[in-house]
Design a protein around this motif. Structure first.
Motif, PDB file in Angstrom:
ATOM      1  N   GLY A   1      77.578 -10.574 -12.019  1.00 12.71           N
ATOM      2  CA  GLY A   1      77.604  -9.449 -12.946  1.00 12.71           C
ATOM      3  C   GLY A   1      78.593  -9.639 -14.081  1.00 12.71           C
ATOM      4  O   GLY A   1      78.308  -9.296 -15.237  1.00 12.71           O
TER       5      GLY A   1
ATOM      6  N   GLY B   1      77.539  -9.613 -18.046  1.00 13.22           N
ATOM      7  CA  GLY B   1      77.948  -8.399 -18.753  1.00 13.22           C
ATOM      8  C   GLY B   1      77.852  -8.486 -20.263  1.00 13.22           C
ATOM      9  O   GLY B   1      77.479  -7.524 -20.934  1.00 13.22           O
TER      10      GLY B   1
ATOM     11  N   LEU C   1      78.720  -5.485 -13.823  1.00 16.05           N
ATOM     12  CA  LEU C   1      78.161  -5.134 -15.135  1.00 16.05           C
ATOM     13  C   LEU C   1      78.803  -3.886 -15.721  1.00 16.05           C
ATOM     14  O   LEU C   1      79.019  -3.788 -16.926  1.00 16.05           O
ATOM     15  CB  LEU C   1      76.650  -4.926 -15.017  1.00 16.05           C
ATOM     16  CG  LEU C   1      75.780  -6.174 -14.820  1.00 16.05           C
ATOM     17  CD1 LEU C   1      74.356  -5.779 -14.500  1.00 16.05           C
ATOM     18  CD2 LEU C   1      75.833  -7.065 -16.056  1.00 16.05           C
TER      19      LEU C   1
END
Length: 270
Positions: free
Chosen positions: A235, A239, A17
């Protein structure tokens, strides 16, 4: 094993992320969550960070975002200085390493909170005028102009990143990303992709150095590593769904809380 899976997944998720920032949470997760010592946790964290970063770097290479010459130079210097960090990690007391790591987390949280938002443009060129940055992209070729100043800057960044990586078991993304942003005119998407490649290479060297020093990874460590790779993949998919500002504040707050936990653990009665 379930706890190792949870912490590994969490670290990989945050790493995916934030563009490598979550790697700094690996050591605290292993020390506070799984009860490992700093010297044992460092290679496990490095391996997990490196493997997860490699996944992101491969994706960046596929899209032509990695500044691979710069990444290789930084990684080369990092490889030379990482064993030095590993050596000092085995000379310093556990309490000192925990205090250093806590201070590092506070620094990362501070940098994360004050990082300005930069949106990726249609190309990977920044908006700086020629000469304003140590390393500038050639507007015709799209590659760095390799001046003496640029080469020395990236080499110094590699040396510092490698030493810190070996000493504390972190990948170095928290150093590379802001430094690239400050010293080059590369856009954030190119910075993150290049950072992930450097992290994967330096982490590999740090792991080899730790193995040479006699450290081994047990089954719980391998579970943590595998879960971090899964977390990175998830992730990177999530994002685009979460605002950058929310991620930065949340990650900085988490770093602050973990830093306090590491300090408490360092000075708690045996």
């Amino acid at each position: 094993m379930l706890l190792a899976s949870f912490f590994g997944l969490l670290m990989g998720l945050i790493m995916g992320l934030t563009g490598a920032g979550g790697g700094i949470l690996g050591v605290p997760a292993l020390v506070l969550g799984l009860g490992l010592s700093m010297t044992t946790a460092a290679p496990v964290s490095l391996f997990a960070v490196g493997a997860a970063a490699a996944v992101g770097a491969i994706d960046g290479l596929r899209h032509g975002l990695v500044r691979y010459r710069a990444a290789l130079l930084i990684a080369l210097l990092g490889a030379l200085f990482s064993p030095l960090g590993v050596f000092f990690a085995h000379q310093l007391p556990e309490k000192v390493l925990m205090v250093l790591f806590s201070a590092l987390m506070v620094l990362v949280a501070w940098r994360m909170l004050r990082r300005e938002q930069v949106e990726a443009g249609p190309s990977d060129h920044g908006a700086a005028s020629w000469g304003q940055k140590n390393c500038m992209l050639n507007q015709q070729t799209g590659r760095f102009a390799w001046t003496t100043k640029c080469t020395a800057t990236l080499a110094a960044l590699g040396a510092v990143t490698g030493a810190v990586s070996g000493l504390l078991g972190v990948g170095g993304g928290f150093l590379i990303v802001p430094a690239f942003k400050q010293l080059t005119d590369v856009q954030m998407r190119g910075i993150v992709a290049t950072s992930l490649m450097v992290i994967s290479l330096i982490s590999l060297v740090g792991v080899i150095g730790a193995f040479h020093a006699g450290v081994s990874i047990d089954a719980m460590g391998w579970v943590f590593i595998g879960a971090s790779i899964v977390g990175m993949l998830v992730g990177r998919r999530l994002g685009s769904l979460i605002k950058a500002g929310v991620l930065q504040v949340g990650f900085a707050s988490l770093c602050g809380v973990v830093a306090v936990g590491m300090l408490f653990n360092a000075f708690a009665p045996a």
